[in-house]
Write an enzyme that holds these catalytic residues in place. Structure first.
Site, PDB file in Angstrom:
ATOM      1  N   GLU A 187       0.812  -1.223   0.000  1.00 26.98           N
ATOM      2  CA  GLU A 187       0.000   0.000   0.000  1.00 26.98           C
ATOM      3  C   GLU A 187       0.843   1.270   0.000  1.00 26.98           C
ATOM      4  O   GLU A 187       0.350   2.351   0.305  1.00 26.98           O
ATOM      5  CB  GLU A 187      -0.935  -0.009   1.210  1.00 26.98           C
ATOM      6  CG  GLU A 187      -1.937  -1.139   1.136  1.00 26.98           C
ATOM      7  CD  GLU A 187      -2.870  -1.184   2.316  1.00 26.98           C
ATOM      8  OE1 GLU A 187      -2.608  -0.510   3.334  1.00 26.98           O
ATOM      9  OE2 GLU A 187      -3.883  -1.903   2.225  1.00 26.98           O
TER      10      GLU A 187
ATOM     11  N   LYS B 274     -15.753  -1.607   3.274  1.00 23.61           N
ATOM     12  CA  LYS B 274     -15.090  -2.004   2.022  1.00 23.61           C
ATOM     13  C   LYS B 274     -16.174  -2.663   1.190  1.00 23.61           C
ATOM     14  O   LYS B 274     -16.678  -3.735   1.568  1.00 23.61           O
ATOM     15  CB  LYS B 274     -13.996  -3.044   2.289  1.00 23.61           C
ATOM     16  CG  LYS B 274     -12.748  -2.540   3.007  1.00 23.61           C
ATOM     17  CD  LYS B 274     -11.860  -3.729   3.386  1.00 23.61           C
ATOM     18  CE  LYS B 274     -10.543  -3.291   3.986  1.00 23.61           C
ATOM     19  NZ  LYS B 274      -9.869  -4.403   4.712  1.00 23.61           N
TER      20      LYS B 274
HETATM   21  C1  2PG Z   1      -6.917  -3.944   5.616  1.00 21.17           C
HETATM   22  C2  2PG Z   1      -6.729  -3.862   4.123  1.00 21.17           C
HETATM   23  C3  2PG Z   1      -6.524  -2.480   3.594  1.00 21.17           C
HETATM   24  P1  2PG Z   1      -6.326  -5.935   2.687  1.00 21.17           P
HETATM   25  O1  2PG Z   1      -6.597  -4.960   6.246  1.00 21.17           O
HETATM   26  O2  2PG Z   1      -7.478  -3.036   6.204  1.00 21.17           O
HETATM   27  O3  2PG Z   1      -5.527  -1.764   4.245  1.00 21.17           O
HETATM   28  O4  2PG Z   1      -5.811  -4.780   3.662  1.00 21.17           O
HETATM   29  O5  2PG Z   1      -6.936  -5.277   1.504  1.00 21.17           O
HETATM   30  O6  2PG Z   1      -5.088  -6.737   2.364  1.00 21.17           O
HETATM   31  O7  2PG Z   1      -7.330  -6.718   3.466  1.00 21.17           O
HETATM   32 MG    MG Z   2      -7.668  -4.058   8.131  1.00 22.28          MG
END
Ligand code: 2PG
Ligand code: MG
Length: 412
Positions: free
Chosen positions: A199, A331
């Site tokens: 990221e 998300k």
């Molecule tokens: C998280 C995410 C984004 P990932 O854990 O919050 O930062 O990571 O997309 O790998 O789940």
């Molecule tokens: Mg997270």
């Protein structure tokens, strides 16, 4: 009003170089909504499945064979589009068609509707007449599932310019801290390669506490006081450390193990010592009672569920009943469709749960989530600090600052 006239897709790549799906929804033959789905590395047990059998090609085939189910629907009819997806997949986690497909189809339709109506996407998604900017919060130092051996076990150390009065200042401040942190890391270790995690946060060979100390130092070097102009946050992503068999959190890289009680103390100590504003997944994804302890102890810190709540309104309801968190990550691809995610947002609002709209570690260069963060009245937008796919979201916020309907920063 505009009706969907075509829906098409293709296989592309995300920022990690993994295959993903992009969907084009057109209404009236000309208003194009185009969305490419992201994907996570630290994935919650109960999130939507990205693709059936992990094959984006299967999602693509399904949409190509079923495009007629969508053609003729109003592009702004999010519920109708969601129902058409559900008619293809009645599972709870989109295992038949893939959550990535549900993500891309629903957001692309809304983007098409927004173009047809001549309004920005955030306005199409909300009936409010005034909006605020969420505070950008971004990864300055990465470890865990987002970086290689030798980096911290904890996944993300984040910066948020909580004292900023404008979106321009908030973004600039985060960038300045990210940059200063590189100098501090170089001073500490002359062999530091400037390597970065998935990221865009720096990925140094450092143990957790040292990584936090150095991040705090970068803020102080710029004349900032933690808790005033800027604050640090941490995504512990604790499910990565949780070992079901041992019933312990195993910190492989640092070489220690935490019992459940020790993990709560470990997180509480970091929150206090570094004056965090934000603590995400400080315990594993099924530890609702342990999260509740932290939430009771830190009412003024965003004690945030991510893998814990997985953008599921049912799981959030469970977290609310057990007082597990006061904030939750949104998300869209954890939920699947945008309709599911907006339902989650409304449960959060009804129960005073603060929202943080978030990217995934494997991202596209799209920027619709900046609009989704604004429309859902998110307090923060977790989209990183640097890297093309991260900057795309921040640059969209800067473009939106020209818009009259958005005034000032959210109240955290
Ligand atoms: C998280 C995410 C984004 P990932 O854990 O919050 O930062 O990571 O997309 O790998 O789940
Ligand atoms: Mg997270």
């Amino acid at each position: 009003m505009s009706k969907i006239s075509s829906i098409e897709g293709r296989i592309l790549y995300n920022s990690r170089g993994s295959k993903t799906i992009e969907i084009d929804v057109k209404s009236e033959g000309k208003f194009l909504g185009r969305v490419c789905a992201p994907s996570g590395a630290s994935v919650g047990k109960y999130e939507a499945v990205s693709f059936p059998n992990e094959k984006p090609e299967e999602s693509l085939r399904i949409i190509q064979e079923n495009s007629q189910k969508f053609i003729g629907l109003e592009s702004s009819d999010l519920k109708g589009i969601h129902d058409a997806l559900k008619s293809l997949d009645n599972s709870t986690n989109y295992s038949k068609i893939g959550g990535a497909l549900a993500f891309a189809v629903t957001i692309a339709a809304m983007e098409s509707a927004s173009k047809a109506s001549g309004q920005p996407l955030f306005k199409t998604l909300s009936s409010e007449s005034s909006f605020k900017f969420p505070f950008p919060i971004g990864n300055i130092l990465g470890g865990g599932a987002h970086a290689g051996p030798g980096t911290p076990d904890i996944q993300e150390i984040l910066i948020c310019a909580i004292g900023s009065k404008t979106i321009e200042d908030a973004i600039e401040t985060n960038l300045a801290v990210h940059k200063e942190l590189r100098s501090v890391l170089e001073n500490e270790d002359s062999s530091f390669t400037n390597g970065r995690g998935d990221e865009g946060g720096w990925a140094p060979k450092l143990e957790n506490q040292k990584a936090l100390e150095i991040s705090a130092k970068a803020c102080e070097n710029l004349g900032f006081t933690l808790g005033k102009e800027v604050s640090l946050g941490v995504d512990f992503a604790s499910s990565t450390q949780w070992n079901e068999e041992k019933q312990k959190y195993v910190y492989d890289r640092s070489g220690f193990e935490n019992s459940t009680g020790e993990q709560i103390d470990f997180a509480a100590n970091i929150i206090e010592k570094y004056k965090l504003i934000y603590a995400e997944d400080a315990v594993h994804e099924e530890a609702f009672e342990d999260m509740a302890e932290l939430t009771a102890k830190f009412p003024n810190i965003l004690i945030t569920g991510d893998d814990l709540t997985v953008t599921s309104k049912n799981i959030l309801t469970k977290a609310i009943d057990s007082k597990s968190c006061n904030a939750a990550i949104l998300k869209v691809n954890q939920a699947g469709s945008l309709y599911d995610a907006l339902e989650f947002a409304s449960v959060a609002h009804q129960n005073n749960i603060k929202l943080i709209t978030s990217h995934r570690s494997g991202e596209s260069t799209d920027s619709q989530i900046s609009h989704i963060g604004i429309a859902t009245k998110s307090k923060m937008l977790k989209v990183g600090v640097v890297g093309g796919e991260r900057i795309a979201k921040l640059n969209e916020l800067l473009r939106l600052s020209e818009h009259d309907l958005i005034r000032g920063m959210a109240e955290i």
